[in-house]
Design an enzyme around this catalytic site. Structure first.
Site, PDB file in Angstrom:
ATOM      1  N   ILE A  72       0.843  -1.200   0.000  1.00 21.13           N
ATOM      2  CA  ILE A  72       0.000   0.000   0.000  1.00 21.13           C
ATOM      3  C   ILE A  72       0.879   1.252   0.000  1.00 21.13           C
ATOM      4  O   ILE A  72       0.599   2.226  -0.704  1.00 21.13           O
ATOM      5  CB  ILE A  72      -0.967  -0.021   1.208  1.00 21.13           C
ATOM      6  N   ALA A  90       3.427   1.978   8.164  1.00 23.32           N
ATOM      7  CA  ALA A  90       4.185   0.767   8.497  1.00 23.32           C
ATOM      8  C   ALA A  90       3.314  -0.153   9.352  1.00 23.32           C
ATOM      9  O   ALA A  90       2.681   0.298  10.308  1.00 23.32           O
ATOM     10  CB  ALA A  90       5.455   1.145   9.270  1.00 23.32           C
ATOM     11  N   ASP A 134      -0.784 -13.351  12.666  1.00 29.42           N
ATOM     12  CA  ASP A 134      -2.107 -13.905  12.965  1.00 29.42           C
ATOM     13  C   ASP A 134      -2.000 -15.218  13.736  1.00 29.42           C
ATOM     14  O   ASP A 134      -1.237 -16.117  13.366  1.00 29.42           O
ATOM     15  CB  ASP A 134      -2.878 -14.140  11.655  1.00 29.42           C
ATOM     16  N   GLN A 147     -11.341  -9.500  13.871  1.00 26.44           N
ATOM     17  CA  GLN A 147     -11.159 -10.603  12.919  1.00 26.44           C
ATOM     18  C   GLN A 147     -10.629 -11.824  13.631  1.00 26.44           C
ATOM     19  O   GLN A 147      -9.670 -11.715  14.426  1.00 26.44           O
ATOM     20  CB  GLN A 147     -10.202 -10.176  11.786  1.00 26.44           C
ATOM     21  N   TYR A 199      -3.632  -7.544  16.121  1.00 29.36           N
ATOM     22  CA  TYR A 199      -3.720  -6.579  15.011  1.00 29.36           C
ATOM     23  C   TYR A 199      -4.963  -5.699  15.155  1.00 29.36           C
ATOM     24  O   TYR A 199      -4.891  -4.475  14.996  1.00 29.36           O
ATOM     25  CB  TYR A 199      -3.773  -7.380  13.710  1.00 29.36           C
ATOM     26  N   PRO A 244      -8.366   0.491   5.343  1.00 29.33           N
ATOM     27  CA  PRO A 244      -8.492  -0.391   4.182  1.00 29.33           C
ATOM     28  C   PRO A 244      -9.181  -1.705   4.548  1.00 29.33           C
ATOM     29  O   PRO A 244      -9.046  -2.203   5.664  1.00 29.33           O
ATOM     30  CB  PRO A 244      -7.041  -0.680   3.784  1.00 29.33           C
TER      31      PRO A 244
HETATM   32  N1  CAA Z   1     -14.946 -17.626  12.173  1.00 34.29           N
HETATM   33  C1  CAA Z   1     -15.258 -18.723  12.903  1.00 34.29           C
HETATM   34  N2  CAA Z   1     -14.494 -19.842  12.904  1.00 34.29           N
HETATM   35  C2  CAA Z   1     -13.416 -19.846  12.157  1.00 34.29           C
HETATM   36  C3  CAA Z   1     -13.036 -18.741  11.373  1.00 34.29           C
HETATM   37  C4  CAA Z   1     -13.881 -17.618  11.398  1.00 34.29           C
HETATM   38  N3  CAA Z   1     -13.585 -16.524  10.686  1.00 34.29           N
HETATM   39  N4  CAA Z   1     -11.892 -19.036  10.738  1.00 34.29           N
HETATM   40  C5  CAA Z   1     -11.567 -20.278  11.100  1.00 34.29           C
HETATM   41  N5  CAA Z   1     -12.480 -20.793  11.943  1.00 34.29           N
HETATM   42  C6  CAA Z   1     -12.498 -22.121  12.565  1.00 34.29           C
HETATM   43  C7  CAA Z   1     -12.076 -23.172  11.549  1.00 34.29           C
HETATM   44  O1  CAA Z   1     -13.181 -23.593  10.810  1.00 34.29           O
HETATM   45  C8  CAA Z   1     -11.475 -24.227  12.420  1.00 34.29           C
HETATM   46  O2  CAA Z   1     -12.515 -24.989  12.982  1.00 34.29           O
HETATM   47  P1  CAA Z   1     -12.306 -26.545  13.309  1.00 34.29           P
HETATM   48  O3  CAA Z   1     -11.192 -26.604  14.319  1.00 34.29           O
HETATM   49  O4  CAA Z   1     -13.620 -26.949  13.829  1.00 34.29           O
HETATM   50  O5  CAA Z   1     -11.934 -27.163  11.998  1.00 34.29           O
HETATM   51  C9  CAA Z   1     -10.838 -23.460  13.576  1.00 34.29           C
HETATM   52  O6  CAA Z   1     -11.503 -22.183  13.600  1.00 34.29           O
HETATM   53  C10 CAA Z   1      -9.358 -23.255  13.387  1.00 34.29           C
HETATM   54  O7  CAA Z   1      -9.154 -22.512  12.153  1.00 34.29           O
HETATM   55  P2  CAA Z   1      -7.837 -22.661  11.300  1.00 34.29           P
HETATM   56  O8  CAA Z   1      -7.740 -24.072  10.801  1.00 34.29           O
HETATM   57  O9  CAA Z   1      -7.823 -21.594  10.276  1.00 34.29           O
HETATM   58  O10 CAA Z   1      -6.737 -22.434  12.421  1.00 34.29           O
HETATM   59  P3  CAA Z   1      -5.211 -22.192  12.217  1.00 34.29           P
HETATM   60  O11 CAA Z   1      -4.630 -22.220  13.585  1.00 34.29           O
HETATM   61  O12 CAA Z   1      -4.660 -23.071  11.156  1.00 34.29           O
HETATM   62  O13 CAA Z   1      -5.135 -20.691  11.628  1.00 34.29           O
HETATM   63  C11 CAA Z   1      -5.375 -18.347  11.548  1.00 34.29           C
HETATM   64  C12 CAA Z   1      -5.566 -19.603  12.401  1.00 34.29           C
HETATM   65  C13 CAA Z   1      -3.860 -18.151  11.202  1.00 34.29           C
HETATM   66  C14 CAA Z   1      -5.823 -17.174  12.384  1.00 34.29           C
HETATM   67  C15 CAA Z   1      -6.176 -18.482  10.245  1.00 34.29           C
HETATM   68  O14 CAA Z   1      -7.526 -18.769  10.562  1.00 34.29           O
HETATM   69  C16 CAA Z   1      -6.152 -17.228   9.389  1.00 34.29           C
HETATM   70  O15 CAA Z   1      -5.191 -16.956   8.683  1.00 34.29           O
HETATM   71  N6  CAA Z   1      -7.229 -16.450   9.416  1.00 34.29           N
HETATM   72  C17 CAA Z   1      -7.334 -15.211   8.630  1.00 34.29           C
HETATM   73  C18 CAA Z   1      -6.897 -14.057   9.455  1.00 34.29           C
HETATM   74  C19 CAA Z   1      -7.002 -12.809   8.628  1.00 34.29           C
HETATM   75  O16 CAA Z   1      -8.039 -12.458   8.081  1.00 34.29           O
HETATM   76  N7  CAA Z   1      -5.895 -12.047   8.522  1.00 34.29           N
HETATM   77  C20 CAA Z   1      -5.882 -10.859   7.728  1.00 34.29           C
HETATM   78  C21 CAA Z   1      -4.461 -10.616   7.281  1.00 34.29           C
HETATM   79  S1  CAA Z   1      -4.376  -9.295   6.092  1.00 34.29           S
HETATM   80  C22 CAA Z   1      -4.614  -7.937   6.990  1.00 34.29           C
HETATM   81  O17 CAA Z   1      -4.668  -7.945   8.185  1.00 34.29           O
HETATM   82  C23 CAA Z   1      -4.774  -6.654   6.218  1.00 34.29           C
HETATM   83  C24 CAA Z   1      -5.969  -5.955   6.645  1.00 34.29           C
HETATM   84  O18 CAA Z   1      -5.863  -4.923   7.319  1.00 34.29           O
HETATM   85  C25 CAA Z   1      -7.300  -6.437   6.227  1.00 34.29           C
END
Ligand code: CAA
Length: 251
Positions: free
Chosen positions: A18, A93, A98, A151, A157, A187
Protein backbone atom coordinates in the site's frame (compact mmCIF):
# COMPACT_ATOMS: atom_id res chain seq x y z
CA UNK A 1 0.70 28.26 6.93
CA UNK A 2 3.78 26.39 5.79
CA UNK A 3 5.91 28.56 3.48
CA UNK A 4 7.44 25.56 1.78
CA UNK A 5 6.64 25.75 -1.94
CA UNK A 6 6.50 22.02 -2.46
CA UNK A 7 4.86 20.00 0.30
CA UNK A 8 7.02 17.26 1.81
CA UNK A 9 5.44 13.94 2.77
CA UNK A 10 7.02 11.19 4.87
CA UNK A 11 5.39 7.79 4.39
CA UNK A 12 6.43 5.04 6.82
CA UNK A 13 6.34 1.58 5.27
CA UNK A 14 6.64 3.53 2.03
CA UNK A 15 8.10 0.63 0.08
CA UNK A 16 5.33 -1.80 1.06
CA UNK A 17 2.32 -2.83 -1.02
CA UNK A 18 0.00 0.00 0.00
CA UNK A 19 2.89 2.37 0.85
CA UNK A 20 4.27 2.25 -2.71
CA UNK A 21 0.94 3.29 -4.19
CA UNK A 22 0.69 6.11 -1.63
CA UNK A 23 4.18 7.34 -2.59
CA UNK A 24 3.14 7.37 -6.25
CA UNK A 25 -0.11 9.22 -5.66
CA UNK A 26 1.44 11.87 -3.40
CA UNK A 27 4.15 12.44 -6.02
CA UNK A 28 1.44 12.73 -8.69
CA UNK A 29 -0.18 15.31 -6.41
CA UNK A 30 3.00 17.45 -6.59
CA UNK A 31 4.64 16.50 -3.30
CA UNK A 32 8.24 15.56 -2.57
CA UNK A 33 7.89 12.12 -1.05
CA UNK A 34 10.19 10.44 1.43
CA UNK A 35 9.65 6.72 2.01
CA UNK A 36 10.54 5.30 5.40
CA UNK A 37 11.72 1.69 5.28
CA UNK A 38 12.79 -0.86 7.91
CA UNK A 39 16.57 -0.33 8.14
CA UNK A 40 17.62 -4.02 7.99
CA UNK A 41 15.87 -4.21 4.60
CA UNK A 42 18.08 -1.55 2.98
CA UNK A 43 18.99 -3.63 -0.07
CA UNK A 44 15.33 -4.27 -0.94
CA UNK A 45 14.47 -0.61 -0.33
CA UNK A 46 17.25 0.62 -2.63
CA UNK A 47 16.11 -1.74 -5.38
CA UNK A 48 12.55 -0.47 -4.88
CA UNK A 49 13.79 3.14 -5.17
CA UNK A 50 15.47 2.38 -8.51
CA UNK A 51 12.28 0.71 -9.76
CA UNK A 52 10.20 3.73 -8.72
CA UNK A 53 12.69 6.01 -10.42
CA UNK A 54 12.37 4.05 -13.64
CA UNK A 55 8.62 4.58 -13.44
CA UNK A 56 9.25 8.33 -13.11
CA UNK A 57 8.81 8.69 -9.35
CA UNK A 58 11.67 10.45 -7.58
CA UNK A 59 11.35 9.15 -4.01
CA UNK A 60 13.86 9.82 -1.24
CA UNK A 61 14.57 7.03 1.30
CA UNK A 62 15.13 7.06 5.05
CA UNK A 63 15.78 3.85 6.98
CA UNK A 64 14.90 3.22 10.60
CA UNK A 65 12.76 1.29 13.03
CA UNK A 66 9.36 2.78 13.86
CA UNK A 67 9.11 0.68 17.03
CA UNK A 68 11.93 2.76 18.54
CA UNK A 69 11.25 6.36 19.60
CA UNK A 70 14.91 7.20 19.11
CA UNK A 71 15.10 5.70 15.63
CA UNK A 72 11.82 7.36 14.60
CA UNK A 73 13.32 10.69 15.71
CA UNK A 74 16.39 10.05 13.59
CA UNK A 75 14.20 9.31 10.53
CA UNK A 76 12.44 12.64 11.00
CA UNK A 77 15.73 14.50 11.61
CA UNK A 78 17.31 12.94 8.51
CA UNK A 79 14.30 13.92 6.39
CA UNK A 80 14.53 17.49 7.66
CA UNK A 81 18.30 17.67 7.07
CA UNK A 82 18.22 16.21 3.58
CA UNK A 83 14.84 17.36 2.20
CA UNK A 84 13.04 19.81 4.50
CA UNK A 85 10.38 20.07 7.18
CA UNK A 86 7.53 17.54 7.06
CA UNK A 87 4.07 18.79 6.01
CA UNK A 88 2.43 15.38 5.64
CA UNK A 89 3.03 12.26 7.72
CA UNK A 90 1.48 8.99 6.59
CA UNK A 91 1.82 6.25 9.21
CA UNK A 92 1.61 3.17 7.02
CA UNK A 93 4.18 0.77 8.50
CA UNK A 94 2.45 -2.34 9.79
CA UNK A 95 2.71 -6.11 10.20
CA UNK A 96 0.49 -9.07 10.96
CA UNK A 97 1.22 -12.09 13.19
CA UNK A 98 -2.11 -13.91 12.96
CA UNK A 99 -2.84 -16.53 15.60
CA UNK A 100 -5.85 -17.45 17.70
CA UNK A 101 -5.51 -15.86 21.13
CA UNK A 102 -5.37 -19.22 22.88
CA UNK A 103 -2.05 -19.88 21.09
CA UNK A 104 -0.74 -16.32 20.72
CA UNK A 105 2.65 -15.70 22.31
CA UNK A 106 3.72 -12.57 24.13
CA UNK A 107 6.27 -12.04 21.35
CA UNK A 108 3.51 -12.03 18.69
CA UNK A 109 1.38 -9.66 20.75
CA UNK A 110 4.24 -7.23 21.40
CA UNK A 111 5.57 -7.27 17.83
CA UNK A 112 2.20 -6.26 16.40
CA UNK A 113 1.39 -3.67 19.08
CA UNK A 114 4.80 -2.01 18.83
CA UNK A 115 4.94 -1.95 15.02
CA UNK A 116 1.32 -0.95 14.43
CA UNK A 117 0.49 1.22 17.44
CA UNK A 118 3.58 2.38 19.39
CA UNK A 119 4.97 3.49 16.01
CA UNK A 120 2.13 6.01 15.65
CA UNK A 121 3.26 7.75 18.84
CA UNK A 122 6.96 7.39 18.01
CA UNK A 123 6.61 9.03 14.59
CA UNK A 124 3.85 11.56 15.18
CA UNK A 125 5.28 12.94 18.40
CA UNK A 126 8.48 13.79 16.50
CA UNK A 127 6.70 15.89 13.84
CA UNK A 128 3.84 17.46 15.77
CA UNK A 129 5.71 20.37 17.36
CA UNK A 130 7.11 21.48 13.99
CA UNK A 131 3.63 21.32 12.44
CA UNK A 132 2.19 23.31 15.35
CA UNK A 133 4.92 25.95 15.02
CA UNK A 134 4.35 26.28 11.27
CA UNK A 135 0.54 26.15 11.60
CA UNK A 136 0.12 23.44 8.99
CA UNK A 137 0.04 19.66 8.82
CA UNK A 138 -1.66 16.55 7.53
CA UNK A 139 -1.41 13.31 9.52
CA UNK A 140 -2.92 10.18 8.05
CA UNK A 141 -2.93 6.90 9.95
CA UNK A 142 -3.49 3.68 8.04
CA UNK A 143 -5.70 1.38 10.09
CA UNK A 144 -7.78 -1.58 8.89
CA UNK A 145 -11.34 -2.80 8.55
CA UNK A 146 -10.32 -5.34 11.16
CA UNK A 147 -9.75 -2.55 13.67
CA UNK A 148 -13.43 -1.70 13.18
CA UNK A 149 -15.02 -5.15 13.15
CA UNK A 150 -12.40 -7.48 14.69
CA UNK A 151 -11.16 -10.60 12.92
CA UNK A 152 -10.75 -14.25 13.86
CA UNK A 153 -7.02 -14.76 14.55
CA UNK A 154 -6.18 -11.06 14.86
CA UNK A 155 -6.67 -10.00 18.48
CA UNK A 156 -3.27 -8.27 18.40
CA UNK A 157 -3.72 -6.58 15.01
CA UNK A 158 -7.34 -5.55 15.60
CA UNK A 159 -6.46 -4.08 19.02
CA UNK A 160 -3.59 -2.06 17.54
CA UNK A 161 -5.62 -0.83 14.58
CA UNK A 162 -8.62 0.15 16.77
CA UNK A 163 -6.25 1.95 19.15
CA UNK A 164 -4.81 3.88 16.27
CA UNK A 165 -8.13 5.56 15.54
CA UNK A 166 -8.49 6.57 19.21
CA UNK A 167 -5.14 8.31 18.76
CA UNK A 168 -6.41 10.01 15.58
CA UNK A 169 -9.54 11.38 17.27
CA UNK A 170 -7.62 12.69 20.29
CA UNK A 171 -4.87 14.37 18.29
CA UNK A 172 -7.45 15.82 15.88
CA UNK A 173 -8.99 17.66 18.83
CA UNK A 174 -5.61 18.88 20.09
CA UNK A 175 -4.65 20.33 16.69
CA UNK A 176 -7.95 21.48 15.17
CA UNK A 177 -7.21 25.18 15.74
CA UNK A 178 -3.68 24.92 14.37
CA UNK A 179 -4.12 24.16 10.67
CA UNK A 180 -3.48 20.46 11.19
CA UNK A 181 -5.83 17.64 10.25
CA UNK A 182 -5.51 14.11 11.58
CA UNK A 183 -7.43 11.27 9.95
CA UNK A 184 -7.55 7.50 9.71
CA UNK A 185 -7.98 5.45 6.54
CA UNK A 186 -9.24 1.91 7.11
CA UNK A 187 -8.49 -0.39 4.18
CA UNK A 188 -10.36 -3.62 3.70
CA UNK A 189 -8.67 -6.61 2.06
CA UNK A 190 -6.23 -5.16 -0.46
CA UNK A 191 -4.20 -7.26 -2.90
CA UNK A 192 -0.70 -7.06 -1.37
CA UNK A 193 1.87 -9.50 0.01
CA UNK A 194 0.20 -9.20 3.43
CA UNK A 195 -3.13 -10.58 2.27
CA UNK A 196 -1.53 -13.06 -0.11
CA UNK A 197 -0.02 -14.72 3.00
CA UNK A 198 -3.53 -15.82 4.05
CA UNK A 199 -4.32 -19.45 3.16
CA UNK A 200 -6.18 -19.48 -0.22
CA UNK A 201 -9.32 -21.19 1.13
CA UNK A 202 -9.58 -18.67 4.00
CA UNK A 203 -9.02 -15.76 1.61
CA UNK A 204 -11.72 -17.16 -0.65
CA UNK A 205 -14.26 -17.23 2.20
CA UNK A 206 -13.29 -13.67 3.21
CA UNK A 207 -13.72 -12.43 -0.37
CA UNK A 208 -17.15 -14.06 -0.58
CA UNK A 209 -18.21 -11.96 2.43
CA UNK A 210 -17.25 -8.67 0.73
CA UNK A 211 -20.34 -7.13 -0.93
CA UNK A 212 -18.19 -6.22 -3.97
CA UNK A 213 -16.93 -9.86 -4.01
CA UNK A 214 -13.38 -8.83 -4.75
CA UNK A 215 -10.30 -7.46 -3.06
CA UNK A 216 -9.26 -3.84 -3.35
CA UNK A 217 -6.17 -2.46 -5.08
CA UNK A 218 -3.40 -0.39 -3.39
CA UNK A 219 -4.47 2.53 -5.58
CA UNK A 220 -7.88 2.55 -3.85
CA UNK A 221 -6.13 3.44 -0.58
CA UNK A 222 -3.55 5.73 -2.16
CA UNK A 223 -6.06 8.01 -3.78
CA UNK A 224 -7.98 8.39 -0.50
CA UNK A 225 -4.73 9.25 1.30
CA UNK A 226 -3.79 11.72 -1.42
CA UNK A 227 -7.17 13.44 -1.11
CA UNK A 228 -6.78 13.77 2.70
CA UNK A 229 -3.19 14.99 2.29
CA UNK A 230 -4.21 17.79 -0.04
CA UNK A 231 -4.14 21.34 1.39
CA UNK A 232 -7.70 21.74 0.08
CA UNK A 233 -8.96 18.99 2.44
CA UNK A 234 -8.92 21.41 5.35
CA UNK A 235 -12.29 20.74 7.05
CA UNK A 236 -12.07 17.01 7.60
CA UNK A 237 -10.38 15.87 10.79
CA UNK A 238 -10.77 13.01 13.26
CA UNK A 239 -12.49 10.93 10.58
CA UNK A 240 -12.08 7.24 9.83
CA UNK A 241 -12.53 6.67 6.11
CA UNK A 242 -13.44 3.08 5.18
CA UNK A 243 -12.17 1.77 1.85
CA UNK A 244 -13.33 -1.81 1.99
CA UNK A 245 -15.71 -2.76 -0.81
CA UNK A 246 -18.59 -2.70 1.69
CA UNK A 247 -17.11 -5.31 4.06
CA UNK A 248 -17.93 -3.16 7.08
CA UNK A 249 -20.47 -0.36 7.12
CA UNK A 250 -21.45 1.86 10.02
CA UNK A 251 -23.80 4.77 10.51
N1 CAA B 1 -14.95 -17.63 12.17
C1 CAA B 1 -15.26 -18.72 12.90
N2 CAA B 1 -14.49 -19.84 12.90
C2 CAA B 1 -13.42 -19.85 12.16
C3 CAA B 1 -13.04 -18.74 11.37
C4 CAA B 1 -13.88 -17.62 11.40
N3 CAA B 1 -13.59 -16.52 10.69
N4 CAA B 1 -11.89 -19.04 10.74
C5 CAA B 1 -11.57 -20.28 11.10
N5 CAA B 1 -12.48 -20.79 11.94
C6 CAA B 1 -12.50 -22.12 12.56
C7 CAA B 1 -12.08 -23.17 11.55
O1 CAA B 1 -13.18 -23.59 10.81
C8 CAA B 1 -11.48 -24.23 12.42
O2 CAA B 1 -12.51 -24.99 12.98
P1 CAA B 1 -12.31 -26.55 13.31
O3 CAA B 1 -11.19 -26.60 14.32
O4 CAA B 1 -13.62 -26.95 13.83
O5 CAA B 1 -11.93 -27.16 12.00
C9 CAA B 1 -10.84 -23.46 13.58
O6 CAA B 1 -11.50 -22.18 13.60
C10 CAA B 1 -9.36 -23.26 13.39
O7 CAA B 1 -9.15 -22.51 12.15
P2 CAA B 1 -7.84 -22.66 11.30
O8 CAA B 1 -7.74 -24.07 10.80
O9 CAA B 1 -7.82 -21.59 10.28
O10 CAA B 1 -6.74 -22.43 12.42
P3 CAA B 1 -5.21 -22.19 12.22
O11 CAA B 1 -4.63 -22.22 13.58
O12 CAA B 1 -4.66 -23.07 11.16
O13 CAA B 1 -5.14 -20.69 11.63
C11 CAA B 1 -5.37 -18.35 11.55
C12 CAA B 1 -5.57 -19.60 12.40
C13 CAA B 1 -3.86 -18.15 11.20
C14 CAA B 1 -5.82 -17.17 12.38
C15 CAA B 1 -6.18 -18.48 10.24
O14 CAA B 1 -7.53 -18.77 10.56
C16 CAA B 1 -6.15 -17.23 9.39
O15 CAA B 1 -5.19 -16.96 8.68
N6 CAA B 1 -7.23 -16.45 9.42
C17 CAA B 1 -7.33 -15.21 8.63
C18 CAA B 1 -6.90 -14.06 9.46
C19 CAA B 1 -7.00 -12.81 8.63
O16 CAA B 1 -8.04 -12.46 8.08
N7 CAA B 1 -5.90 -12.05 8.52
C20 CAA B 1 -5.88 -10.86 7.73
C21 CAA B 1 -4.46 -10.62 7.28
S1 CAA B 1 -4.38 -9.29 6.09
C22 CAA B 1 -4.61 -7.94 6.99
O17 CAA B 1 -4.67 -7.95 8.19
C23 CAA B 1 -4.77 -6.65 6.22
C24 CAA B 1 -5.97 -5.96 6.65
O18 CAA B 1 -5.86 -4.92 7.32
C25 CAA B 1 -7.30 -6.44 6.23
Amino acid sequence: MSNQQQKIALVTGGNGGIGSAICEELTNNGMQVVAGYFAPEEKTAKAWQIEMNQKGFNIHLVGGDVTSYESAGEMVAQTEREIGTIDVLVNCAGITQDMMLKQMTEVQWNAVISTNLDSIFNMTQQVINGMLDRGYGRIINISSVNGQKGQFGQANYSAAKAGLHGFTMSLAQETALKGITVNTVSPGYIATEMTMAIAPEILESITQAIPMQRMGEPFDIAQTVSWLADPKSSYITGANIPVNGGLFMSA
